[in-house]
Design a protein around this motif. Structure first.
Motif, PDB file in Angstrom:
ATOM      1  N   GLY A 128       0.828  -1.193   0.000  1.00  0.00           N
ATOM      2  CA  GLY A 128       0.000   0.000   0.000  1.00  0.00           C
ATOM      3  C   GLY A 128       0.864   1.246   0.000  1.00  0.00           C
ATOM      4  O   GLY A 128       1.893   1.308   0.663  1.00  0.00           O
ATOM      5  N   ALA A 129       0.485   2.211  -0.768  1.00  0.00           N
ATOM      6  CA  ALA A 129       1.285   3.419  -0.871  1.00  0.00           C
ATOM      7  C   ALA A 129       0.546   4.640  -0.372  1.00  0.00           C
ATOM      8  O   ALA A 129       1.101   5.716  -0.330  1.00  0.00           O
ATOM      9  CB  ALA A 129       1.717   3.627  -2.318  1.00  0.00           C
ATOM     10  N   GLU A 136      -1.253   2.681   9.145  1.00  0.00           N
ATOM     11  CA  GLU A 136      -1.380   1.386   9.809  1.00  0.00           C
ATOM     12  C   GLU A 136      -0.027   0.707   9.970  1.00  0.00           C
ATOM     13  O   GLU A 136       0.267   0.098  11.002  1.00  0.00           O
ATOM     14  CB  GLU A 136      -2.354   0.502   9.035  1.00  0.00           C
ATOM     15  CG  GLU A 136      -3.776   1.032   9.049  1.00  0.00           C
ATOM     16  CD  GLU A 136      -4.730   0.184   8.231  1.00  0.00           C
ATOM     17  OE1 GLU A 136      -4.312  -0.886   7.746  1.00  0.00           O
ATOM     18  OE2 GLU A 136      -5.901   0.598   8.069  1.00  0.00           O
ATOM     19  N   ARG A 137       0.824   0.828   8.968  1.00  0.00           N
ATOM     20  CA  ARG A 137       2.151   0.232   9.050  1.00  0.00           C
ATOM     21  C   ARG A 137       3.001   0.913  10.111  1.00  0.00           C
ATOM     22  O   ARG A 137       3.790   0.269  10.810  1.00  0.00           O
ATOM     23  CB  ARG A 137       2.845   0.306   7.686  1.00  0.00           C
ATOM     24  CG  ARG A 137       2.262  -0.657   6.649  1.00  0.00           C
ATOM     25  CD  ARG A 137       2.699  -0.298   5.245  1.00  0.00           C
ATOM     26  NE  ARG A 137       4.149  -0.234   5.107  1.00  0.00           N
ATOM     27  CZ  ARG A 137       4.773   0.437   4.137  1.00  0.00           C
ATOM     28  NH1 ARG A 137       4.066   1.117   3.242  1.00  0.00           N
ATOM     29  NH2 ARG A 137       6.078   0.423   4.053  1.00  0.00           N
ATOM     30  N   ALA A 138       2.858   2.234  10.249  1.00  0.00           N
ATOM     31  CA  ALA A 138       3.609   2.966  11.265  1.00  0.00           C
ATOM     32  C   ALA A 138       3.211   2.516  12.669  1.00  0.00           C
ATOM     33  O   ALA A 138       4.064   2.349  13.552  1.00  0.00           O
ATOM     34  CB  ALA A 138       3.372   4.470  11.110  1.00  0.00           C
ATOM     35  N   ILE A 139       1.910   2.301  12.871  1.00  0.00           N
ATOM     36  CA  ILE A 139       1.448   1.843  14.185  1.00  0.00           C
ATOM     37  C   ILE A 139       1.929   0.424  14.460  1.00  0.00           C
ATOM     38  O   ILE A 139       2.395   0.100  15.567  1.00  0.00           O
ATOM     39  CB  ILE A 139      -0.091   1.916  14.264  1.00  0.00           C
ATOM     40  CG1 ILE A 139      -0.538   3.371  14.161  1.00  0.00           C
ATOM     41  CG2 ILE A 139      -0.601   1.306  15.570  1.00  0.00           C
ATOM     42  CD1 ILE A 139      -2.013   3.545  13.952  1.00  0.00           C
ATOM     43  N   GLU A 140       1.838  -0.437  13.461  1.00  0.00           N
ATOM     44  CA  GLU A 140       2.304  -1.811  13.637  1.00  0.00           C
ATOM     45  C   GLU A 140       3.789  -1.843  14.005  1.00  0.00           C
ATOM     46  O   GLU A 140       4.212  -2.603  14.883  1.00  0.00           O
ATOM     47  CB  GLU A 140       2.065  -2.604  12.354  1.00  0.00           C
ATOM     48  CG  GLU A 140       0.598  -2.892  12.071  1.00  0.00           C
ATOM     49  CD  GLU A 140       0.371  -3.469  10.683  1.00  0.00           C
ATOM     50  OE1 GLU A 140       1.319  -3.398   9.854  1.00  0.00           O
ATOM     51  OE2 GLU A 140      -0.729  -3.978  10.420  1.00  0.00           O
ATOM     52  N   ALA A 141       4.592  -1.003  13.344  1.00  0.00           N
ATOM     53  CA  ALA A 141       6.024  -0.956  13.636  1.00  0.00           C
ATOM     54  C   ALA A 141       6.289  -0.426  15.036  1.00  0.00           C
ATOM     55  O   ALA A 141       7.162  -0.928  15.756  1.00  0.00           O
ATOM     56  CB  ALA A 141       6.736  -0.081  12.597  1.00  0.00           C
ATOM     57  N   ALA A 142       5.513   0.595  15.441  1.00  0.00           N
ATOM     58  CA  ALA A 142       5.687   1.163  16.781  1.00  0.00           C
ATOM     59  C   ALA A 142       5.331   0.145  17.863  1.00  0.00           C
ATOM     60  O   ALA A 142       6.010   0.034  18.882  1.00  0.00           O
ATOM     61  CB  ALA A 142       4.826   2.419  16.928  1.00  0.00           C
ATOM     62  N   PRO A 176      -5.594  10.091   8.690  1.00  0.00           N
ATOM     63  CA  PRO A 176      -4.488  10.077   9.653  1.00  0.00           C
ATOM     64  C   PRO A 176      -3.977  11.479  10.000  1.00  0.00           C
ATOM     65  O   PRO A 176      -3.593  12.245   9.124  1.00  0.00           O
ATOM     66  CB  PRO A 176      -3.394   9.280   8.928  1.00  0.00           C
ATOM     67  CG  PRO A 176      -4.127   8.458   7.917  1.00  0.00           C
ATOM     68  CD  PRO A 176      -5.269   9.318   7.482  1.00  0.00           C
ATOM     69  N   PHE A 177      -4.042  11.817  11.277  1.00  0.00           N
ATOM     70  CA  PHE A 177      -3.425  13.012  11.845  1.00  0.00           C
ATOM     71  C   PHE A 177      -3.923  14.329  11.261  1.00  0.00           C
ATOM     72  O   PHE A 177      -3.195  15.316  11.207  1.00  0.00           O
ATOM     73  CB  PHE A 177      -1.888  12.914  11.734  1.00  0.00           C
ATOM     74  CG  PHE A 177      -1.348  11.679  12.377  1.00  0.00           C
ATOM     75  CD1 PHE A 177      -1.408  11.505  13.743  1.00  0.00           C
ATOM     76  CD2 PHE A 177      -0.822  10.653  11.595  1.00  0.00           C
ATOM     77  CE1 PHE A 177      -0.933  10.342  14.343  1.00  0.00           C
ATOM     78  CE2 PHE A 177      -0.343   9.485  12.178  1.00  0.00           C
ATOM     79  CZ  PHE A 177      -0.409   9.332  13.566  1.00  0.00           C
ATOM     80  N   ALA A 244       6.481   9.077  11.133  1.00  0.00           N
ATOM     81  CA  ALA A 244       6.685   7.750  10.536  1.00  0.00           C
ATOM     82  C   ALA A 244       5.708   7.514   9.397  1.00  0.00           C
ATOM     83  O   ALA A 244       6.066   6.937   8.361  1.00  0.00           O
ATOM     84  CB  ALA A 244       6.525   6.672  11.604  1.00  0.00           C
ATOM     85  N   THR A 245       4.463   7.969   9.568  1.00  0.00           N
ATOM     86  CA  THR A 245       3.456   7.815   8.515  1.00  0.00           C
ATOM     87  C   THR A 245       3.854   8.589   7.267  1.00  0.00           C
ATOM     88  O   THR A 245       3.767   8.081   6.142  1.00  0.00           O
ATOM     89  CB  THR A 245       2.084   8.301   9.013  1.00  0.00           C
ATOM     90  OG1 THR A 245       1.657   7.482  10.106  1.00  0.00           O
ATOM     91  CG2 THR A 245       1.039   8.241   7.906  1.00  0.00           C
ATOM     92  N   ARG A 246       4.312   9.812   7.448  1.00  0.00           N
ATOM     93  CA  ARG A 246       4.735  10.629   6.301  1.00  0.00           C
ATOM     94  C   ARG A 246       5.917   9.992   5.578  1.00  0.00           C
ATOM     95  O   ARG A 246       5.979   9.981   4.342  1.00  0.00           O
ATOM     96  CB  ARG A 246       5.094  12.040   6.769  1.00  0.00           C
ATOM     97  CG  ARG A 246       3.902  12.850   7.261  1.00  0.00           C
ATOM     98  CD  ARG A 246       4.348  14.208   7.789  1.00  0.00           C
ATOM     99  NE  ARG A 246       3.252  14.941   8.387  1.00  0.00           N
ATOM    100  CZ  ARG A 246       2.400  15.713   7.701  1.00  0.00           C
ATOM    101  NH1 ARG A 246       2.554  15.836   6.391  1.00  0.00           N
ATOM    102  NH2 ARG A 246       1.416  16.334   8.319  1.00  0.00           N
TER     103      ARG A 246
END
Length: 265
Positions: A128-129, A136-142, A176-177, A244-246
């Motif tokens: 996903g881009a 979602e990927r940023a939260i999973e990584a955190a 997001p944000f 991280a999301t950006r």
């Protein structure tokens, strides 16, 4: 300078290219056998004119997302919710369990990479881009890295809250944000702006007078506790998660050699 002879030669080459492309596209005959349940789903697809907004293998409208490979990326619970109560610009269709199962079977049986690909989209396949996927990927990584020094059990509840958020059409309105164009608030600020009782009531009943319907599927007590933990985590780590999301949304790669050029005339 382009002489008349060169112009004619260029035109001839273009016509030849068009003819070759036409032959490649229309000689690629595909027969996709469907089960009885999937055929019933196809009738629903046609009867509700889904192709007006959605595409399958490049055919259809552009108002809604391409559904060629929806079965691979949309959770079954979320699909049922979308078919029953809609989301954003998609109207509620009120599908029964039987109708929802038929549509799911249709989408599942046409989701075959060997047949072709859907609408051309930039970004790393499978990851996903867009901003929502990056969020979602940023939260999973955190969560995986133990962001903010939270206890393991607290992070597990945050992960459960993300899962509960993901299977519902929340992202259709919440961005997001930042506040969304339809007025849905920035979720990273919600836990700090609402009292625990108010937040519990919103998660249970929605805010119909402000355009937020009750969550579908409904949130039980465990779901509400998990989403509350998720929202509190967003608020406590807002700056880091936003950055991280950006970064993830900006990290878009495209392998031009892998594009199925003949499928996008």
């Amino acid at each position: 300078m382009c002489t008349p002879v060169r112009k004619k030669l260029l035109l001839a080459v273009l016509v030849l290219c068009f003819g070759v492309q036409t032959g490649l596209v229309y000689s690629d005959v595909r027969s996709v056998p469907l089960s009885e349940e999937a055929l019933a789903g196809r009738e629903l697809w046609q009867g509700y004119a889904c192709q007006t907004c959605h595409q399958l293998y490049g055919q259809g409208g552009f108002l809604g997302p391409d559904l060629t490979h929806a079965a691979s990326r949309v959770d079954s619970t979320r699909l049922v919710s979308l078919l029953r109560v809609g989301s954003g610009q998609m109207p509620p269709l009120g599908f029964s369990d039987e109708a929802a199962a038929a549509m799911a079977a249709f989408l599942r049986e046409i989701d075959r990479p060997e047949i072709g690909r859907g609408q051309l989209r930039l970004g790393t396949p499978g990851e996903g881009a867009g901003a929502q996927a990056a969020f979602e990927r940023a939260i999973e990584a955190a969560v995986a890295s133990g962001e903010g020094g939270a206890a393991a059990e607290d992070l597990a509840e945050v992960a459960a809250g993300l899962a509960a958020f993901r299977i519902r059409p929340c992202s259709a309105c919440h961005f997001p944000f930042r506040d969304s164009p339809v007025g849905a608030p920035d979720l990273s600020l919600v836990a700090g702006s609402l009292s625990p009782d108010s937040l519990e009531r919103v998660l249970a009943e929605g805010r119909p007078l402000k355009g937020m319907p009750p969550p579908v599927p409904p949130l039980d007590a465990a779901d509400r506790a998990a989403i509350t933990a998720f929202l509190e985590f967003l608020g406590a780590n807002r700056e880091q998660l936003d950055a991280a999301t950006r970064a993830l949304a900006a990290d878009r790669s495209l392998d031009w050699r892998a594009l199925p050029w003949w499928e996008f005339p």
